[in-house]
Design an enzyme around this catalytic site. Structure first.
Site, PDB file in Angstrom:
ATOM      1  CG  ASP A  55      -1.698   1.312   1.340  1.00 46.03           C
ATOM      2  OD1 ASP A  55      -2.665   1.479   0.560  1.00 46.03           O
ATOM      3  OD2 ASP A  55      -1.347   2.177   2.173  1.00 46.03           O
ATOM      4  CE1 TYR A  60       0.579   7.701   3.440  1.00 46.41           C
ATOM      5  CE2 TYR A  60       0.964   5.660   2.260  1.00 46.41           C
ATOM      6  CZ  TYR A  60       0.197   6.418   3.117  1.00 46.41           C
ATOM      7  OH  TYR A  60      -0.953   5.883   3.654  1.00 46.41           O
ATOM      8  CE  LYS A  85      -3.845   4.932   1.496  1.00 44.29           C
ATOM      9  NZ  LYS A  85      -2.492   4.378   1.269  1.00 44.29           N
TER      10      LYS A  85
END
Length: 338
Positions: A55, A60, A85
């Site tokens: 993931d 990030y 995402k």
């Protein structure tokens, strides 16, 4: 060495996910730097060990994590259930005015929230380019809700999702470029709101269904089960307090939390089970949970997690926690409920 890990189906999709996954936020250098080679080695090590879920997200490292994940996954795509995402677009910015947040060495971008139809489509396409792949398996709406944005600022963003963003996700799933859609958040309440928009395959919920906290149990987990949605549990160690740290929800743990952790650890010691092992395995006692997603920073940290994963936990440990009031009433445990 590869393990044979249990797999669980994601919602009503065709995806089969190992019950242990790899979260790649820490690998992007949150609070302290992680060398790129070390990050890539950790991802390789996870896949070598038999984990199939990786993931990541644009947030990030402001793009860094997706680049690192892509370097590995491109060569091992068939082995990987890959999630990223949407909800943040990355805008180039000069490093001297960049809002780096908690990222030590992010790429030179600032994030712009956009949950609209066009914003989600662009975010998805940008992620494919950073990853260097032509599809992902799971696409999450990231960090929508009052916990991130506040009550007033969240209203127009939620309207973006409701008026077009959800439709974009459905189109991506219907055309097969993604296999499952969901939300990735730290508050279960927004997931209840999301269910009014339509059907979702999976929710990534961090920190709210753990050995320390089961606030998501009802009505969220019960409703997810009724709707046929799965749950991936992120943050199983509650920011570190369940692995000997002092932080809870990214802040210094209050005394009441510290006392509760000590009480849980006393029960674990009674059964000769390390507290982190119990914390890691606890969420999977709920049938709606398909995966637990810790975030190691190195192959060595991952090996420690795998050691905790291999610990055999007697059902009596969960029963004792329930009897002592250390699990919320109604928490599923092997052989019954708390």
């Amino acid at each position: 060495m590869a393990r044979t890990l249990e797999k669980r189906r994601i919602g009503q999709s065709s995806l089969e996910i190992t019950t242990l996954g790899l979260g790649c936020a820490s690998l992007a250098g949150i609070f302290s730097a992680v060398p790129a080679d070390q990050a890539r080695a950790t991802i390789h090590h996870a896949l070598d060990a038999g984990l199939n879920h990786v993931d990541t997200a644009p947030q990030y490292g402001l793009g860094r994590s997706e680049h690192l994940v892509g370097d590995v996954v491109r060569t091992r795509r068939a082995e990987t259930i890959l999630s990223t995402k949407v909800g943040r677009l990355l805008k180039p910015v000069s490093p001297d005015v960049q809002d780096k947040g908690a990222w030590v060495d992010p790429l030179p971008f600032d994030q712009v929230y956009d949950y609209s139809y066009d914003g989600i489509m662009r975010s998805f396409e940008d992620s494919l380019q950073r990853l260097g792949v032509n599809n992902v398996d799971i696409l999450y709406v990231h960090d929508i809700g009052v916990a991130t944005h506040g009550v007033e600022a969240n209203k127009p963003l939620w309207q973006q999702l409701a008026s077009g963003g959800y439709r974009a996700l459905r189109e991506l799933r219907d055309t097969g470029v993604v296999s499952a859609i969901g939300l990735g958040v730290n508050e279960w309440e927004v997931l209840m709101d999301a269910m009014t928009l339509g059907d979702w395959d999976v929710f990534l919920l961090a920190g709210r269904y753990t050995l320390l906290e089961q606030t998501a149990l009802a009505p969220f987990m019960t409703t997810a089960a009724q709707r046929g949605s799965s749950v991936v549990v992120g943050g199983p160690f509650n920011s570190g307090i369940l692995v000997g740290g002092t932080t809870f929800n990214y802040a210094k743990a209050p005394e009441a939390i510290v006392a509760r952790v000590k009480a849980i650890e006393t029960v674990c010691t009674q059964f000769n089970v390390p507290l982190p092992a119990a914390a890691l395995q606890f969420p999977l006692t709920h049938p709606v949970v398909c995966n637990v997603l810790p975030g190691p920073r190195s192959p060595a940290e991952l090996d420690g997690i795998l050691d905790w994963w291999d610990v055999a936990i007697p059902a009596e440990l969960w029963t004792t926690l329930a009897e002592k009031g250390l699990l919320a009433s109604g928490t599923p445990t092997p052989g019954g409920t708390a």
